[in-house]
Structure formats: C-alpha cells, structure tokens
Design a protein around this motif. Sequence first.
Motif, PDB file in Angstrom:
ATOM      1  N   ARG A  25       0.841  -1.207   0.000  1.00 45.00           N
ATOM      2  CA  ARG A  25       0.000   0.000   0.000  1.00 45.00           C
ATOM      3  C   ARG A  25       0.873   1.252   0.000  1.00 45.00           C
ATOM      4  N   THR A  26       0.351   2.304  -0.601  1.00 48.72           N
ATOM      5  CA  THR A  26       1.103   3.552  -0.691  1.00 48.72           C
ATOM      6  C   THR A  26       1.116   4.281   0.650  1.00 48.72           C
ATOM      7  N   GLY A  27       2.188   5.029   0.867  1.00 48.55           N
ATOM      8  CA  GLY A  27       2.309   5.846   2.061  1.00 48.55           C
ATOM      9  C   GLY A  27       1.636   7.199   1.878  1.00 48.55           C
ATOM     10  N   GLY A  28       1.844   8.078   2.847  1.00 45.76           N
ATOM     11  CA  GLY A  28       1.218   9.388   2.821  1.00 45.76           C
ATOM     12  C   GLY A  28       1.629  10.252   1.656  1.00 45.76           C
ATOM     13  N   ASP A  29       2.799   9.970   1.079  1.00 44.03           N
ATOM     14  CA  ASP A  29       3.254  10.736  -0.084  1.00 44.03           C
ATOM     15  C   ASP A  29       2.867  10.060  -1.395  1.00 44.03           C
ATOM     16  N   GLY A  30       2.065   8.995  -1.296  1.00 43.37           N
ATOM     17  CA  GLY A  30       1.614   8.302  -2.497  1.00 43.37           C
ATOM     18  C   GLY A  30       2.616   7.332  -3.080  1.00 43.37           C
ATOM     19  N   ARG A  31       3.748   7.138  -2.427  1.00 42.32           N
ATOM     20  CA  ARG A  31       4.793   6.284  -2.980  1.00 42.32           C
ATOM     21  C   ARG A  31       4.702   4.860  -2.424  1.00 42.32           C
ATOM     22  N   TYR A  32       5.269   3.934  -3.187  1.00 43.27           N
ATOM     23  CA  TYR A  32       5.317   2.541  -2.777  1.00 43.27           C
ATOM     24  C   TYR A  32       6.566   1.900  -3.345  1.00 43.27           C
ATOM     25  N   ARG A  33       6.926   0.735  -2.824  1.00 42.66           N
ATOM     26  CA  ARG A  33       7.983  -0.085  -3.389  1.00 42.66           C
ATOM     27  C   ARG A  33       7.782  -1.511  -2.907  1.00 42.66           C
ATOM     28  N   VAL A  34       8.156  -2.465  -3.747  1.00 44.05           N
ATOM     29  CA  VAL A  34       8.010  -3.873  -3.417  1.00 44.05           C
ATOM     30  C   VAL A  34       9.095  -4.666  -4.130  1.00 44.05           C
ATOM     31  N   ALA A  35       9.637  -5.681  -3.464  1.00 41.44           N
ATOM     32  CA  ALA A  35      10.696  -6.492  -4.041  1.00 41.44           C
ATOM     33  C   ALA A  35      10.141  -7.447  -5.094  1.00 41.44           C
ATOM     34  N   THR A  36      10.838  -7.540  -6.240  1.00 38.67           N
ATOM     35  CA  THR A  36      10.452  -8.468  -7.316  1.00 38.67           C
ATOM     36  C   THR A  36      11.669  -9.244  -7.810  1.00 38.67           C
ATOM     37  N   ASN A  37      12.649  -9.417  -6.945  1.00 38.96           N
ATOM     38  CA  ASN A  37      13.925  -9.977  -7.366  1.00 38.96           C
ATOM     39  C   ASN A  37      13.904 -11.501  -7.424  1.00 38.96           C
ATOM     40  N   ILE A  38      13.008 -12.037  -8.250  1.00 37.11           N
ATOM     41  CA  ILE A  38      12.978 -13.463  -8.529  1.00 37.11           C
ATOM     42  C   ILE A  38      12.866 -13.646 -10.043  1.00 37.11           C
ATOM     43  N   GLY A  39      13.209 -14.833 -10.512  1.00 35.84           N
ATOM     44  CA  GLY A  39      13.216 -15.080 -11.953  1.00 35.84           C
ATOM     45  C   GLY A  39      11.822 -15.266 -12.510  1.00 35.84           C
ATOM     46  N   ALA A  40      11.079 -14.193 -12.638  1.00 37.98           N
ATOM     47  CA  ALA A  40       9.712 -14.252 -13.153  1.00 37.98           C
ATOM     48  C   ALA A  40       9.360 -12.921 -13.790  1.00 37.98           C
ATOM     49  N   THR A  41       8.330 -12.951 -14.611  1.00 36.67           N
ATOM     50  CA  THR A  41       7.795 -11.730 -15.206  1.00 36.67           C
ATOM     51  C   THR A  41       6.637 -11.242 -14.359  1.00 36.67           C
ATOM     52  N   PHE A  42       6.560  -9.928 -14.135  1.00 37.33           N
ATOM     53  CA  PHE A  42       5.525  -9.339 -13.303  1.00 37.33           C
ATOM     54  C   PHE A  42       4.692  -8.330 -14.100  1.00 37.33           C
ATOM     55  N   HIS A  43       3.464  -8.165 -13.646  1.00 37.10           N
ATOM     56  CA  HIS A  43       2.601  -7.110 -14.166  1.00 37.10           C
ATOM     57  C   HIS A  43       2.055  -6.336 -12.973  1.00 37.10           C
ATOM     58  N   ALA A  44       2.110  -5.010 -13.048  1.00 39.13           N
ATOM     59  CA  ALA A  44       1.677  -4.165 -11.930  1.00 39.13           C
ATOM     60  C   ALA A  44       0.289  -3.603 -12.178  1.00 39.13           C
ATOM     61  N   SER A  45      -0.533  -3.601 -11.143  1.00 40.61           N
ATOM     62  CA  SER A  45      -1.852  -2.968 -11.198  1.00 40.61           C
ATOM     63  C   SER A  45      -2.117  -2.314  -9.845  1.00 40.61           C
ATOM     64  N   ALA A  46      -3.112  -1.429  -9.814  1.00 42.47           N
ATOM     65  CA  ALA A  46      -3.395  -0.717  -8.570  1.00 42.47           C
ATOM     66  C   ALA A  46      -4.875  -0.366  -8.475  1.00 42.47           C
ATOM     67  N   THR A  47      -5.375  -0.342  -7.254  1.00 42.67           N
ATOM     68  CA  THR A  47      -6.767   0.017  -6.988  1.00 42.67           C
ATOM     69  C   THR A  47      -6.840   0.881  -5.731  1.00 42.67           C
ATOM     70  N   ILE A  48      -7.941   1.604  -5.613  1.00 44.03           N
ATOM     71  CA  ILE A  48      -8.254   2.289  -4.361  1.00 44.03           C
ATOM     72  C   ILE A  48      -9.696   1.963  -3.997  1.00 44.03           C
ATOM     73  N   THR A  49      -9.996   2.070  -2.728  1.00 45.49           N
ATOM     74  CA  THR A  49     -11.350   1.852  -2.233  1.00 45.49           C
ATOM     75  C   THR A  49     -11.855   3.151  -1.625  1.00 45.49           C
ATOM     76  N   ARG A  50     -13.045   3.562  -2.041  1.00 44.49           N
ATOM     77  CA  ARG A  50     -13.644   4.785  -1.524  1.00 44.49           C
ATOM     78  C   ARG A  50     -15.099   4.535  -1.140  1.00 44.49           C
ATOM     79  N   ARG A  51     -15.505   5.140  -0.033  1.00 44.76           N
ATOM     80  CA  ARG A  51     -16.900   5.075   0.387  1.00 44.76           C
ATOM     81  C   ARG A  51     -17.592   6.352  -0.061  1.00 44.76           C
ATOM     82  N   TYR A  52     -18.738   6.190  -0.722  1.00 51.50           N
ATOM     83  CA  TYR A  52     -19.426   7.329  -1.336  1.00 51.50           C
ATOM     84  C   TYR A  52     -20.935   7.105  -1.245  1.00 51.50           C
ATOM     85  N   ASN A  53     -21.615   8.028  -0.606  1.00 53.49           N
ATOM     86  CA  ASN A  53     -23.072   7.948  -0.439  1.00 53.49           C
ATOM     87  C   ASN A  53     -23.519   6.586   0.106  1.00 53.49           C
ATOM     88  N   GLY A  54     -22.765   6.105   1.109  1.00 54.49           N
ATOM     89  CA  GLY A  54     -23.144   4.878   1.789  1.00 54.49           C
ATOM     90  C   GLY A  54     -22.741   3.593   1.093  1.00 54.49           C
TER      91      GLY A  54
END
Length: 270
Positions: free
Chosen positions: A88-117
């Motif tokens: 998850r991102t910190g207060g400055d919106g930044r993130y980092r995660v280790a991917t140092n294994i012999g594989a191909t990765f794809h990155a995606s991101a989501t947020i959750t918001r509560r709106y009108n109940g």
Amino acid sequence: MKRRLVLGVLLMTVLGGCGLLQEGVMSDSVSDGRVEDPRETGPGDIDPGEVERGVLKGRVVDERGRPIEGAEVVADNQLLYDSNEVVRTGGDGRYRVATNIGATFHASATITRRYNGREYSLSLAPDDDAPFAGPSGAIRNFTWKLAGEKPGGLGFYGGKVLFRVDLNDQLDADTFLDDEKVRLTLVPDGPLIDGSEGSRIVRTATRNGDGSGLEDVPIGRYRITADYEGRPLAVKLRGGGDYAQEVVADFTPVMTGVHWIELELGLPRG
C-alpha cells in the motif's frame, strides 16, 4: 619510505582524475556482502526517477497530482497462478516492493472509496502497463482517473448507465422504439466520488457488451432524464419504483472497476 608514499598518493590522484581507477579499487570501505531488502526502506525515501534492480516502485496520485495514501498496488507474478506481492502507498503516495525473482511481473493498482453509503473499488490508470522482468525492476506510476479508456481495450474507468426501454409506441401501435435514438441527460447531484464538481452530460445511447446506454460516466450521483427524438420518456430504476419524469441514482458496484446504473424507460402512458 616517505618518497614512495607521496608518489603512491600522487599516482592514485592522477588515475582517479582520469577515470582509470575502478570503483572499489584501493578503497577503505568494506562491504559485508548483505543485500538490503527494498521493503525495509520507507516510502518517503524513494526516488521514482531511477529504476532499481529487483524493485517495483512508483507513485499514485489523483488527476490534480495530489498523492493518494492507502492505494493497493499488486505485483502479479505472471508465471505462477495467484502468486503476487501486495503493498500500500504511504502518505506521499509512494510505494515499493521487491520483485527480485526469476519471473515476469505485471503491476496494477486500486483504491477503495466510500461514497453515499456504498463502497467502490476503483481501478487506477498506469503510466506504463507493460509486464517486466522481476530482477530488472521497474517504475510504474498510477493516476486515479474518473473517465477514459483502460489499457488493452478492457473498458473504461467511468461507469455505465444502462437501460431497457418499452419498445411499444403508444401513439403508433405499428412503430417500435429504437434504443439508439434514446438520449439521456445526467446532472450531478452533489460532488463526484473524488470530491470534484461534475459536469452535465447529454449523450445519445449506444449499444455495448452489457446492453444499451452510456459508457464511461464519472462515478457520482446523478439526476437522470431521458427523451426519444425530443419526446420525453418516463424513467425509473430497474427492478423497483414508479415511472417518473426523472430519477436520482447512484452507481451500483458490480466488481472491481465495474459500476452500473440500471434504468427502465418508456413513453408516458395516456
């Protein structure tokens, strides 16, 4: 002895100034051989401008460039099913995660918001949607967009306003209404899900894979009216309520990144 020491120092200075002294040669520093775990570094220390080997990193912001805290970023291992790293991102919106294994990765991101109940899980737009080799590392920044096409033709960031229309024309029994001649008018009833002020939307319906209606509408609460070639249509929420001149509606979450308003339309009776 003193003369040899002085000559040695002068030789090192000359070689260093010419760029001939390799990094680590004749150095007083000693490495203990350990590799720092990228996840031990706080989000505020990340420099998103340089790719780091074995690290996926980046920043998540809204369309006004403001950092988003708590966004979920997934580094999905493309070789092993359901094998991924989540951060998850910190207060400055930044993130980092280790991917140092012999594989191909794809990155995606989501947020959750509560709106009108209601709770909405929203897909975020990547600046680069290409997969990458884990050991090589990558930078993937994300933006919270209320509208626009998703990469790979996977739909839109906005929601869909879908309708079913009573095809019978009460003024002409031999005429049937064409859903692609229906025009919807949506007026925001309060701020949109990101707190911004929405705009009035007037568009003619089209057909898509889920039915007839409008695609890519920013998530918000709307006052909705409809007409058929200028003739007002009665409108109601699908599955309940009475027909009226207008309806106030919120989007219903269907799945992550997919949200619908479903209506029923018809010419006024009598």
